[in-house]
Structure formats: C-alpha cells, structure tokens
Design a protein around this motif. Structure first.
Motif, PDB file in Angstrom:
ATOM      1  N   VAL A 263       1.211  -1.708  -0.143  1.00 25.48           N
ATOM      2  CA  VAL A 263      -0.321   0.159  -0.180  1.00 25.48           C
ATOM      3  C   VAL A 263       0.786   1.649   0.114  1.00 25.48           C
ATOM      4  O   VAL A 263       1.054   2.464  -0.105  1.00 25.48           O
ATOM      5  CB  VAL A 263      -0.791   0.011   1.236  1.00 25.48           C
ATOM      6  N   GLN A 264       1.892   1.477   0.953  1.00 23.95           N
ATOM      7  CA  GLN A 264       2.485   2.399   0.665  1.00 23.95           C
ATOM      8  C   GLN A 264       3.357   2.676  -0.519  1.00 23.95           C
ATOM      9  O   GLN A 264       3.429   3.756  -0.660  1.00 23.95           O
ATOM     10  CB  GLN A 264       4.225   2.370   1.529  1.00 23.95           C
ATOM     11  N   ASP A 265       3.577   1.595  -1.235  1.00 20.66           N
ATOM     12  CA  ASP A 265       4.867   1.047  -2.496  1.00 20.66           C
ATOM     13  C   ASP A 265       3.234   2.078  -3.512  1.00 20.66           C
ATOM     14  O   ASP A 265       3.411   3.054  -4.207  1.00 20.66           O
ATOM     15  CB  ASP A 265       4.702  -0.026  -2.864  1.00 20.66           C
ATOM     16  N   ALA A 266       2.519   1.493  -3.249  1.00 21.49           N
ATOM     17  CA  ALA A 266       0.777   2.315  -4.385  1.00 21.49           C
ATOM     18  C   ALA A 266       0.925   3.794  -4.330  1.00 21.49           C
ATOM     19  O   ALA A 266       0.758   4.177  -5.048  1.00 21.49           O
ATOM     20  CB  ALA A 266      -0.554   1.166  -3.898  1.00 21.49           C
ATOM     21  N   GLU A 267       1.066   4.261  -2.761  1.00 22.18           N
ATOM     22  CA  GLU A 267       0.442   5.478  -2.456  1.00 22.18           C
ATOM     23  C   GLU A 267       1.649   6.716  -2.777  1.00 22.18           C
ATOM     24  O   GLU A 267       1.822   6.543  -3.481  1.00 22.18           O
ATOM     25  CB  GLU A 267       0.487   6.406  -1.614  1.00 22.18           C
ATOM     26  N   ARG A 268       3.381   5.751  -2.754  1.00 23.85           N
ATOM     27  CA  ARG A 268       3.869   6.545  -3.599  1.00 23.85           C
ATOM     28  C   ARG A 268       4.487   6.742  -4.734  1.00 23.85           C
ATOM     29  O   ARG A 268       4.413   7.520  -6.177  1.00 23.85           O
ATOM     30  CB  ARG A 268       5.412   5.214  -3.340  1.00 23.85           C
ATOM     31  N   GLY A 269       3.269   5.717  -6.153  1.00 24.98           N
ATOM     32  CA  GLY A 269       3.773   5.611  -7.384  1.00 24.98           C
ATOM     33  C   GLY A 269       2.245   6.293  -7.563  1.00 24.98           C
ATOM     34  O   GLY A 269       2.735   7.290  -8.645  1.00 24.98           O
ATOM     35  N   LEU A 270       1.495   6.879  -7.465  1.00 22.26           N
ATOM     36  CA  LEU A 270       0.174   7.506  -7.508  1.00 22.26           C
ATOM     37  C   LEU A 270       0.605   8.659  -7.586  1.00 22.26           C
ATOM     38  O   LEU A 270       0.466   9.525  -8.503  1.00 22.26           O
ATOM     39  CB  LEU A 270      -0.646   6.676  -6.607  1.00 22.26           C
ATOM     40  N   HIS A 271       1.070   9.257  -6.101  1.00 25.43           N
ATOM     41  CA  HIS A 271       1.365  10.290  -6.329  1.00 25.43           C
ATOM     42  C   HIS A 271       2.531  10.768  -7.444  1.00 25.43           C
ATOM     43  O   HIS A 271       2.966  12.012  -7.624  1.00 25.43           O
ATOM     44  CB  HIS A 271       1.844  10.936  -5.080  1.00 25.43           C
ATOM     45  N   GLN A 272       3.450   9.624  -8.058  1.00 29.93           N
ATOM     46  CA  GLN A 272       4.339  10.320  -8.613  1.00 29.93           C
ATOM     47  C   GLN A 272       3.423  10.461 -10.034  1.00 29.93           C
ATOM     48  O   GLN A 272       4.271  11.475 -10.472  1.00 29.93           O
ATOM     49  CB  GLN A 272       5.066   9.310  -8.700  1.00 29.93           C
ATOM     50  N   ALA A 273       2.685   9.706 -10.212  1.00 31.21           N
ATOM     51  CA  ALA A 273       2.360   9.801 -11.762  1.00 31.21           C
ATOM     52  C   ALA A 273       1.232  10.901 -11.449  1.00 31.21           C
ATOM     53  O   ALA A 273       0.925  11.476 -12.905  1.00 31.21           O
ATOM     54  CB  ALA A 273       1.041   7.858 -11.578  1.00 31.21           C
TER      55      ALA A 273
END
Length: 339
Positions: free
Chosen positions: A183-193
């Motif tokens: 989940v932490q990884d997904a949030e990082r990727g989403l905010h970058q995208a």
C-alpha cells in the motif's frame, strides 16, 4: 461465473501440462527469461508465511508455492495469519518455523517491519529469507520476488488518464491497510504519477482488505463525493464499489489496483474497467526457486519481478489465468512444515 470457471480450469490445466518457464521477468532492472532449477539438490525444508487466505489471490500464491515445491522436490510449510490486523500471529508463525528447524523462509509480510529482527538473525545464520509480494524492509534479506506496487498504481492511473483523454477528472482512492508495504508503494507511485495530470485525487481512507471494512469506506466515500469520475481501489473495495455505483446511480467507473477472480468476472461483465496483474502465482514459484538457489550457494539477484499487464475487456481473453489464481476447485493450502 460459469464462463470464468470453465476458462480458469482450461487455462490452469494447460499450465499444469506444460512447464511455466521460461518466463519474462525483470531481474535487477534487466528484462530476462527466468528459468528455475530442474530439481533441488536435497529435500530442503522451506517455511512460507502469508498474510491471510481469504481470497483467490492468496490461494493462488499458496498454490504456486505448493506446485513449485512438488516440482523441485522440497518440503514446504504454508502458514497464513488470518488478516492484516494479525501481525502478532505472523511473528509467532515465523518463530514456530524457526523452532521447527526450517532451512529457508518465504515471507509475504503483513507490514514492513515486525519480522525484521527475526529475518535478520536467520539470514545471518545462512538461512535464506525471501521477500514475496508485499515488501519487507529489512537488512540482510536474501532476495525479493515481487512487483513494485508503485508501478501497479502508475499503470492504473495512466490507464485512466488515457481513457479520459486528458480532461479534468476526480478520482477516488482506496488502497488498503496503511502499514502494508504494498500500500505504501502504491501510494508513492500514484502520487508520482499525478504530476502533470489534470487529476484530483480523493483519498477514502485505510482499512484491512476484508469486505465489511472496505464496503464501509466505499459507502462513506460515495456519500462525501457523489460526483467521482473514477475510483481506483483494492480488489475488495473495487468489487463492492462496482455493485454499489450501479445501485445508487453513480457514474463513477471503477478500476481495481490488482486482479482477482471476482474482479475479472466484473471486468468481463462491464462492471469494472480494468486491473493490472502482478502474476502472483509466478511470483510464488520464483520465490521458492530463489530460496532453494540460496540454500545451494548461488549468488542471488536483489529483485525478480514479473512484467505488469493491464487486463480489460479487450485483453482478458488472451491472458493465462494460471498466472493469477489456482484451478477451479482448489482452495487455500495450509500445511505444517514436514519433518
């Protein structure tokens, strides 16, 4: 449902009838064909720890581990903790495997930290610890078999941006449990995208990925934000949201952050737009092979990741479901570590 059961049975029968390899993966950033060992040098005893066994995603992981153990000729224990709220259970299961004298450990962790002290001791003693699917942030891990959920989130958002033609859109977000590494990884990727897009993100909160808790978050999110254009959510939330949106007349279109059997059925029926897949069965097979390689003295890569694919109504017919879930009639595998 009948079409999916038949298709799944045929797909997995084909996988059982033929080797699953060579398989295209990224190995420390390089695209290669993965080829596992033909057989283990001895019947090593490997302990696998999973967060829960409540859905066919983790049934698929357990099935992949079990199938690869049979192929390699190793003895395998499979333990599941009962949910992301039971980190203490997973710690106790790791300690149980240590007491039972496991040679190696394959760990899909509930969070990124609770198992680190145990994992480091075992790794320093020469017993491989393989990080599977969820991300464990520990020094001394032997290797990792997982897909970065940051990339899964980027693929999901990119799909919606292309679909919307770059117009201003409001996107709901329900990732899952806050302490889970994926989940932490997904949030990082989403905010970058999100950078450079015309997307307004609306966070719906965190909770374990069981249906009752995710349903509550979905209801609250739709109530607070009745004009969402899209929702990106964990599979439980996505499956429920697709049904609820239709019942309440919401125009929000739903995309799941990862694929499960139920999500695939809803994609087929037009209720869910799409979902990226991280091929969890393949991740499990690779993790067990890496554990055996480590036991046999090989130098291991840092990270092996199957390629991510977006599954929608157009691509679903061509996808091998044996990469994602077990055959029809196979349930969660739980078994003690054999002597």
């Amino acid at each position: 449902m009948r079409w999916l059961s038949l298709w799944l049975t045929l797909a997995c029968q084909a996988l059982l009838a033929a080797d699953w390899f060579p398989y295209p993966v990224h190995v420390d950033g390089r695209l290669l064909d993965y080829r596992p060992l033909p057989v283990a040098s001895q019947p090593w005893r490997v302990c696998a720890l999973l967060p829960h066994g409540k859905d066919r995603y983790w049934w698929g992981v357990a099935w992949g581990l079990d199938q690869e153990a049979d192929r390699l000729g190793v003895r395998l224990g499979i333990y599941e903790a009962g949910g992301y709220e039971h980190a203490d259970v997973q710690v106790a299961q790791f300690e149980h495997c240590v007491a039972e004298g496991a040679d190696a450990f394959v760990v899909a962790s509930i969070n990124t930290y609770d198992l680190c002290s145990l994992a480091e001791v075992q790794s320093n003693a020469g017993r491989p610890v393989v990080d599977l699917v969820n991300r464990l942030d520990c020094r001394g891990l032997s290797t990792r078999s997982r897909v970065d959920f940051a990339d899964m989130a980027r693929a999901s958002l990119g799909y919606l941006v292309r679909l919307s033609g770059g117009r201003q859109i409001q996107v709901g977000w329900l990732p899952g449990p806050a302490d889970a590494g994926w989940v932490q990884d997904a949030e990082r990727g989403l905010h970058q995208a999100l950078a450079g897009t015309r997307v307004t993100l609306v966070h719906g909160g965190y909770a374990p990925v069981d249906r009752s808790r995710q349903a509550q978050l979905v209801r609250e999110l739709f109530k607070r934000h009745p004009h969402l254009d899209y929702l990106i959510a964990n599979a439980e939330a996505a499956a429920f949201a697709a049904q609820l949106a239709r019942n309440i007349g919401s125009e929000a279109r739903v995309l799941s952050l990862y694929a499960t059997e139920r999500v695939l059925e809803q994609i087929r029926e037009g209720q869910v737009l799409a979902a990226p897949t991280d091929s969890p069965v393949i991740q499990a097979r690779i993790a067990l092979d890496l554990a055996v390689r480590g036991l046999q003295g090989e130098t291991l890569p840092q990270l092996v990741s199957p390629r991510i694919e977006m599954l929608d109504a157009g691509s679903l017919e061509r996808f091998d479901l044996g990469r994602l879930m077990p055959p029809e009639g196979h349930w969660m595998i739980r078994q003690e570590l054999p002597d």
